[in-house]
Design a protein around this motif. Structure first.
Motif, mmCIF file in Angstrom:
data_model
loop_
_atom_site.group_PDB
_atom_site.id
_atom_site.type_symbol
_atom_site.label_atom_id
_atom_site.label_comp_id
_atom_site.label_asym_id
_atom_site.label_seq_id
_atom_site.Cartn_x
_atom_site.Cartn_y
_atom_site.Cartn_z
ATOM 1 N N LEU A 252 63.523 88.318 62.705
ATOM 2 C CA LEU A 252 64.378 89.505 62.766
ATOM 3 C C LEU A 252 65.660 89.168 63.520
ATOM 4 O O LEU A 252 65.646 88.338 64.420
ATOM 5 C CB LEU A 252 63.651 90.634 63.503
ATOM 6 C CG LEU A 252 62.426 91.212 62.797
ATOM 7 C CD1 LEU A 252 61.708 92.188 63.722
ATOM 8 C CD2 LEU A 252 62.820 91.901 61.499
ATOM 9 N N THR A 253 66.723 89.817 63.145
ATOM 10 C CA THR A 253 67.949 89.647 63.941
ATOM 11 C C THR A 253 67.798 90.438 65.237
ATOM 12 O O THR A 253 66.946 91.335 65.333
ATOM 13 C CB THR A 253 69.185 90.188 63.197
ATOM 14 O OG1 THR A 253 69.020 91.603 63.014
ATOM 15 C CG2 THR A 253 69.373 89.517 61.855
ATOM 16 N N ASP A 280 75.382 98.280 57.960
ATOM 17 C CA ASP A 280 76.159 97.924 56.796
ATOM 18 C C ASP A 280 75.249 97.438 55.665
ATOM 19 O O ASP A 280 74.100 97.071 55.909
ATOM 20 C CB ASP A 280 77.140 96.817 57.190
ATOM 21 C CG ASP A 280 78.400 96.866 56.349
ATOM 22 O OD1 ASP A 280 78.392 97.590 55.328
ATOM 23 O OD2 ASP A 280 79.367 96.191 56.704
ATOM 24 N N GLY A 282 73.249 95.237 53.382
ATOM 25 C CA GLY A 282 72.716 93.895 53.572
ATOM 26 C C GLY A 282 72.317 93.571 54.998
ATOM 27 O O GLY A 282 71.898 92.465 55.297
ATOM 28 N N LYS A 285 68.078 96.974 56.632
ATOM 29 C CA LYS A 285 67.516 98.239 57.126
ATOM 30 C C LYS A 285 66.083 98.435 56.646
ATOM 31 O O LYS A 285 65.256 99.011 57.351
ATOM 32 C CB LYS A 285 68.383 99.421 56.660
ATOM 33 C CG LYS A 285 69.761 99.437 57.292
ATOM 34 C CD LYS A 285 70.555 100.653 56.879
ATOM 35 C CE LYS A 285 71.001 100.590 55.421
ATOM 36 N NZ LYS A 285 71.938 99.500 55.127
ATOM 37 N N THR A 286 65.807 97.945 55.428
ATOM 38 C CA THR A 286 64.489 98.210 54.850
ATOM 39 C C THR A 286 63.356 97.737 55.753
ATOM 40 O O THR A 286 62.394 98.466 55.985
ATOM 41 C CB THR A 286 64.364 97.525 53.471
ATOM 42 O OG1 THR A 286 65.581 97.724 52.751
ATOM 43 C CG2 THR A 286 63.205 98.103 52.686
ATOM 44 N N PRO A 432 71.121 85.873 59.430
ATOM 45 C CA PRO A 432 71.842 84.596 59.478
ATOM 46 C C PRO A 432 72.006 83.999 58.076
ATOM 47 O O PRO A 432 71.254 84.321 57.157
ATOM 48 C CB PRO A 432 70.949 83.713 60.342
ATOM 49 C CG PRO A 432 69.596 84.344 60.282
ATOM 50 C CD PRO A 432 69.826 85.799 60.121
ATOM 51 N N ARG A 565 73.594 88.435 48.926
ATOM 52 C CA ARG A 565 72.333 88.815 49.555
ATOM 53 C C ARG A 565 71.369 87.649 49.607
ATOM 54 O O ARG A 565 70.264 87.782 50.122
ATOM 55 C CB ARG A 565 71.706 89.999 48.812
ATOM 56 C CG ARG A 565 72.632 91.214 48.791
ATOM 57 C CD ARG A 565 72.065 92.343 47.964
ATOM 58 N NE ARG A 565 71.102 93.137 48.692
ATOM 59 C CZ ARG A 565 71.384 94.176 49.452
ATOM 60 N NH1 ARG A 565 72.621 94.559 49.585
ATOM 61 N NH2 ARG A 565 70.447 94.833 50.072
#
Ligand code: ADP
Ligand code: MG
Length: 676
Positions: A252-253, A280, A282, A285-286, A432, A565
């Motif tokens: 995860l970011t 934003d 891409g 969020k999912t 990333p 993506r």
């Protein structure tokens, strides 16, 4: 006559005119009254012909001393020699049979128009021409539609001006006074036929205030409803989400992690969660929603996610089946196009609790969809839904947690108004490895080069979207249609699979095509904006947008977000037709930036003053006279007033506020879910 009468009760309004008015959403006399002028012409002073200034719009009053017609190229030209006591001017009309018939030599008229000069002679071309009825001042200019002229509209407005006193006040007198609002009758008189600019100002202020008050009171009421019985579920702290996160296959970011932490802490607290995730396109969020749903399911509750299109719902479903399958969590899908038997089975699964996570379109808010124990509702791409739908979904559970996700960056001032009931998490970091999407504006003459470039990308294994503004060719709109482009590209790319996708197609067809595209079987997907939101095909790396000048910045940004993506270097080509200044500037911004928040701010700057802020994009009804971007100060006043009203009468049920209540219901629509 009374304000609620149909417009057809007016003399001169037959079925044809009624139809034209209906296009302006005008059905009753009151609707007509509430059609406010879009501007005014200053006709307070009649100017002497001797004092006319070139290039200025002026009102003159003069006698027609001569009238003759001749040909001018292929046009019929009507010339009037007009004189007052101080001098003469030439008034010219082209192809204006009607004017020619209605103007008599020797009579006196008012002419309003721009003064020009032609070979040393003063001229007015196509001025508005009327007999002098003695009325001076600011003359209203109404928004029109085909089948009704400015003069006709003014006449209709004059005919109903006697009814102004019958419009009920929305606010009690003391409130009008403390807020320095003029009375309704005065406001109506001066918005339509202002005596002077000062009075027009007062009238406009009143209507802007009213509209914003209705908006605010309605939204506050929603919030109160949501906050009222807000004892939440309080999920078990000992049930962790690590296992799910570890099974993802990527890290995860930091922004995603922070967002997830906030959500989990909300859901574990005894208060109901009401959270907006803004990120934003891409930004991922999912998966944030997935983790929230995972936690909910592991704690023994159900979760539902509502998506704006079938394609997107399907795509989420397929992803969820895989990722939740690993943890033996059962996922269901519900959309409008499902067969009755399948639909029934799914609903049964939801009702008896077998389906733990349901994903679907707005079909999930239908009445017969009953959950066993709904603990979390998620709305994806929330800006596509109305306030009402968001609430309807929530009503499916007993104080479930609420998570709404949107990619539309909202200027802060607006966010506070629209989502004042929500806490906000922002995902301000992309996963990333994402590269900048190489974006270029192209002239339509460079289309061949764009296609050649696309072919090169396909040969390297990439896939291409081509987006058109229309489905089929149109006589009215001069833009390339998806069908037209599809035919053209099928020839141009005859070695490749080119397929057409548009919103008018049957759902099964759309699904089949999207799946084929996702599987890499389709090289070029020609589509309308049905693909605007959410779709995720990481291998697609070229986005070509036809007639890009027809799209707004936010939409261009969303469309571009369909590529870039995956790991493939991605490109966006905006094909611009014509050369409108604003389109060029939009194109430039797109070339310069891929940051949605920056683009949203620029979008706001590019809107001309007076252009209504697009509330529809945010799930709100359209505003008539106010502009959220420009009337912040009035909005703040209205907000205080709304708070006072709700303190006094939380359900807006007293007689005193019955007009306000009616206005709120009307503004938010008949199926208003505000529970007022
Ligand atoms: P959006 O915010 O537009 O809804 P998505 O949730 O569809 O974005 O995510 C876009 C893509 O990024 C998906 O393919 C998803 O699997 C991937 N993704 C999300 N988070 C990460 C991450 N932390 N690292 C790598 N890929 C990610
Ligand atoms: Mg998404």
């Amino acid at each position: 006559m009374k304000p609620s009468d149909s417009v057809t009760s007016l003399k001169g309004v037959g079925p044809k005119k009624a139809e034209a008015l209906a296009r302006l959403k005008i059905f009753t006399l009151e609707d007509l009254m509430m059609l406010f002028p879009r501007s005014y012409e200053d006709r307070s002073v009649v100017v002497n012909i001797a004092d006319l200034a070139i290039d200025q719009k002026c009102l003159i009053k003069g006698r027609v001393t001569r009238k003759y017609a001749n040909r001018y190229g292929r046009k019929q030209r009507l010339v009037l020699k007009v004189a007052d006591a101080t001098g003469g001017i030439e008034v010219v009309f082209f192809n204006a049979v009607y004017v020619s018939q209605s103007i008599r030599e020797g009579d006196e008229y008012l002419f309003y128009g721009k003064v020009t000069e032609n070979r040393g002679r003063l001229q007015m071309i196509h001025p508005e021409t009327e007999k002098d009825d003695g009325r001076r001042g600011l003359v209203p200019v109404y928004p029109l539609t085909k089948g009704i002229t400015q003069n006709e509209m003014r006449k209709l407005q004059t005919m109903i001006s006697g009814l102004y006193s019958q419009i009920e006040e929305m606010l009690p007198e003391d409130m009008l006074e403390t807020n320095r609002l003029c009375p309704m009758k005065y406001a109506l008189e001066n918005i339509h036929f202002p005596t002077c600019k000062q009075m027009l100002q007062e009238a406009r202020y009143r209507f802007i205030y009213d509209e914003l008050l209705v908006l605010q009171t309605g939204l506050f009421a929603v919030r109160c409803n949501m906050k009222n019985k807000e004892k939440g579920i309080g999920l078990n702290r000992n049930i962790r989400v690590d296992e799910y996160v570890e099974s993802l296959g990527y890290q995860l970011t930091g922004a995603q992690q922070r967002c997830i932490d906030e959500i989990i802490s909300d859901m574990e607290s005894s208060q109901v969660m009401n959270r907006l995730v803004q990120g934003d396109v891409g930004s991922g969020k999912t998966v944030v929603a997935e983790v929230a749903m995972y936690k909910t399911a592991m704690c023994g509750y159900q979760a539902v996610m509502m998506a704006p299109t079938e394609i997107l719902a399907k795509q989420h479903y397929e992803g969820f089946v895989e990722s939740f399958g690993k943890h033996s969590i059962k996922v269901g899908l519900l959309t409008g196009s499902m067969g009755a038997a399948e639909r029934r089975r799914t609903i049964e699964g939801v009702t008896d609790g077998e389906i733990q996570i349901l994903v679907g379109t707005h079909a999930v808010i239908q009445e017969d969809v009953v959950f066993e124990n709904l603990g979390l509702v998620v709305t994806d791409e929330q800006h596509r839904f109305g306030v009402n739908q968001r609430i309807a979904l929530k009503e499916k559970g007993n104080n479930p947690n609420v998570l709404v996700m949107t990619a539309t960056p909202i200027p802060r001032t607006l966010a506070v108004i629209l989502y004042g009931d929500l806490d906000v998490s922002v995902i301000d970091e992309l996963p990333p490895g994402r590269q900048q999407i190489d974006t270029k504006c192209m002239d339509e003459r460079e289309r061949i080069a764009v296609y050649d470039f696309a072919e090169e990308q396909i040969r390297n294994g990439g896939q291409v979207y081509v987006v058109a503004p229309l489905i089929e060719e149109s006589e009215v709109v001069d833009a390339r249609s998806a069908e037209e482009i599809y035919e053209e590209l099928r020839e141009r790319f005859d070695n490749y699979n080119v397929t057409l996708l548009h919103g008018g197609m049957k759902q099964v067809e759309k699904d089949r095509i999207m799946n084929e595209f996702a599987d890499g079987d389709i090289d070029v997907l020609v589509a309308t904006v049905v693909i605007e939101v959410g779709i995720n095909v990481p291998n697609a790396n070229v986005m070509i947008i036809e007639n890009a000048e027809r799209f707004g910045l936010a939409q261009l940004h969303q469309l571009r977000g369909r590529v870039g993506r995956g790991s493939r270097k991605s490109y966006c080509r905006l094909i611009m037709c014509g050369n409108s200044e604003i389109a060029r500037r939009r194109g430039h911004i797109m070339e310069e930036s891929t940051d949605g928040f920056f683009i949203a701010e620029e979008d706001l700057k590019l809107r001309g003053p007076g252009e209504i802020f697009g509330t529809r994009q945010h799930g709100l009804p359209d505003l008539n006279i106010s502009d959220l971007a420009r009337h912040i100060r009035i909005l703040n006043h209205a907000k205080e007033c709304a708070a006072d009203i709700l303190k006094e009468d939380p359900e807006i049920e007293t007689l005193k506020y019955s007009v306000l209540r009616r206005r709120i219901t009307k503004f938010f629509g008949e199926d208003c879910m505000l529970n007022l």
